[in-house]
Scaffold this motif. Structure first.
Motif, mmCIF file in Angstrom:
data_model
loop_
_atom_site.group_PDB
_atom_site.id
_atom_site.type_symbol
_atom_site.label_atom_id
_atom_site.label_comp_id
_atom_site.label_asym_id
_atom_site.label_seq_id
_atom_site.Cartn_x
_atom_site.Cartn_y
_atom_site.Cartn_z
ATOM 1 N N ALA A 1 -4.515 -6.022 7.938
ATOM 2 C CA ALA A 1 -5.167 -4.704 8.018
ATOM 3 C C ALA A 1 -4.731 -3.953 9.270
ATOM 4 O O ALA A 1 -4.584 -2.725 9.246
ATOM 5 N N HIS B 1 0.829 -1.207 0.000
ATOM 6 C CA HIS B 1 0.000 0.000 0.000
ATOM 7 C C HIS B 1 0.867 1.263 0.000
ATOM 8 O O HIS B 1 0.500 2.277 -0.612
ATOM 9 N N GLU C 1 -12.808 -5.110 7.847
ATOM 10 C CA GLU C 1 -12.423 -6.435 8.340
ATOM 11 C C GLU C 1 -12.585 -6.569 9.848
ATOM 12 O O GLU C 1 -12.240 -7.605 10.410
ATOM 13 N N ASP D 1 -1.308 -2.656 8.611
ATOM 14 C CA ASP D 1 -1.460 -1.557 7.658
ATOM 15 C C ASP D 1 -1.834 -0.265 8.384
ATOM 16 O O ASP D 1 -1.294 0.812 8.109
ATOM 17 N N ARG E 1 -6.596 -11.775 6.926
ATOM 18 C CA ARG E 1 -7.330 -10.569 6.541
ATOM 19 C C ARG E 1 -7.276 -9.482 7.610
ATOM 20 O O ARG E 1 -6.955 -8.331 7.311
ATOM 21 N N SER F 1 -18.182 0.800 9.356
ATOM 22 C CA SER F 1 -17.653 1.244 8.068
ATOM 23 C C SER F 1 -18.278 2.559 7.638
ATOM 24 O O SER F 1 -17.585 3.455 7.129
ATOM 25 N N ARG G 1 -9.989 0.071 5.432
ATOM 26 C CA ARG G 1 -9.715 -1.356 5.284
ATOM 27 C C ARG G 1 -9.911 -2.098 6.598
ATOM 28 O O ARG G 1 -10.479 -3.205 6.634
ATOM 29 N N GLN H 1 -7.286 5.408 3.974
ATOM 30 C CA GLN H 1 -7.566 4.076 3.444
ATOM 31 C C GLN H 1 -7.323 2.959 4.460
ATOM 32 O O GLN H 1 -8.112 2.015 4.533
#
Length: 332
Positions: free
Chosen positions: A145, A37, A311, A148, A141, A252, A307, A303
């Motif tokens: 994240a 990313h 998740e 990240d 997953r 979200s 993400r 972002q």
């Protein structure tokens, strides 16, 4: 409430039971997601710098084009390595967990331990088939994240600070709101995930029991009552599953709202400054070669939050599954 260190210990215990050895490769793959990313964001910024320099200077700054092309090649190569790695590691972990659980279940059945929780066939089927996949989804997953989110915003914020420090300050102000909301949602969704887990275990046990005893229930005239009981448990499971997804979608949506508002504020400040309609402190009349890449980075800054929010329900499900599987696979 379980701590991250406790969950890491549970995960390592499950890796031991599954005989999963390539843990360093897994860790590198998880970290490489954030690196990918970062490469993607750098490539987009290079294109934005090239476009901004072209518009303001009248000629194409080829150096930024070459930088963007090199970053693009590195990004594609990293994606290829990631795909090959996950194609090898993911089935190994899933198969190892299912094999370890089946072995434990067979040992308990051979000893005929009536008090063992593994003797519950319906619950065991759910644990062995469904919740082992929850653990795999958590590892492949949610954990990437989370890495990240730990690394990517700092990288983007450093780039923004180099280009335009007032925007970096504005983005930093928006972070605490998102962190607090994620923590609040995490406590809520964990309880709902455990309720969903208990509901599906009860439904599986009841379903198999009713199927096994169906001839007897029908002959005694209890078929309708048994079907109603099963339908009630199915509705309980449906309600608990929808409760988890409802919180996930709300999470979200709220994070998307805050991220969109923050990016829109930056865009309005720059836009009004370019048009000369208004001047804000630090956003006087920046060059397009600055404002365009900063806007790209502002989008990339949020972002990782998006993400992780997409998740986040896997965290609650994965931790609930790890607790159940670790209890079954670890000798008393």
């Amino acid at each position: 409430m379980s701590t991250p260190n406790a969950k890491t210990t549970d995960l390592e215990t499950l890796f031991d039971h599954a005989g999963f050895q390539p843990r360093r490769a897994l860790k590198l793959w998880q970290l490489s997601v954030a690196a990918g990313h970062a490469l993607q964001a750098s490539m987009m910024v290079s294109f934005a710098l090239m476009l901004g320099g072209w518009v303001t200077g009248g000629s194409v700054p080829w150096s930024w084009l070459f930088v963007a092309a090199g970053l693009g090649v590195a990004f594609v190569a990293l994606l290829l390595v990631q795909a090959l790695t996950v194609q090898r590691l993911q089935p190994d972990l899933l198969t190892g967990l299912q094999r370890a659980f089946l072995h434990q279940w067979q040992k308990a059945a051979a000893r005929d331990e009536a008090q063992s929780s593994v003797a519950s066939v319906g619950r065991s089927l759910v644990l062995g088939q469904r919740e082992t996949r929850w653990v795999v989804d958590y590892v492949f997953r949610f954990v990437p994240a989370r890495y990240d989110l730990s690394l990517m915003p700092l990288f983007v914020l450093a780039l923004v600070a180099v280009l335009h420090w007032p925007t970096a300050l504005l983005l930093t102000v928006a972070v605490p709101v998102m962190v607090v909301f994620l923590a609040f949602v995490g406590r809520n969704i964990a309880d709902r995930a455990k309720e969903e887990q208990a509901a599906v275990h009860a439904f599986a046990d009841t379903f198999l029991d009713r199927v096994r005893c169906l001839p007897t229930l029908v002959s005694l005239g209890w078929g309708k009552a048994a079907s109603e009981r099963l339908a009630d448990q199915a509705r309980d499971y449906e309600r608990s599953a929808f409760a988890v997804m409802k919180v996930a979608f709300l999470n979200s949506a709220v994070l998307d709202f805050f991220a969109s508002i923050s990016v829109a504020v930056v865009a309005v400040f720059f836009g009004l400054g370019h048009l000369g309609l208004a001047t804000f402190p630090g956003f006087g009349a920046p060059s397009l070669a600055v404002s365009l890449p900063v806007l790209v980075l502002a989008v990339e800054f949020f972002q990782p939050f998006r993400r992780l929010s997409a998740e986040y329900h896997l965290k609650a499900k994965g931790e609930a599954a790890m607790d159940a599987l670790a209890a079954e696979l670890t000798p008393a």
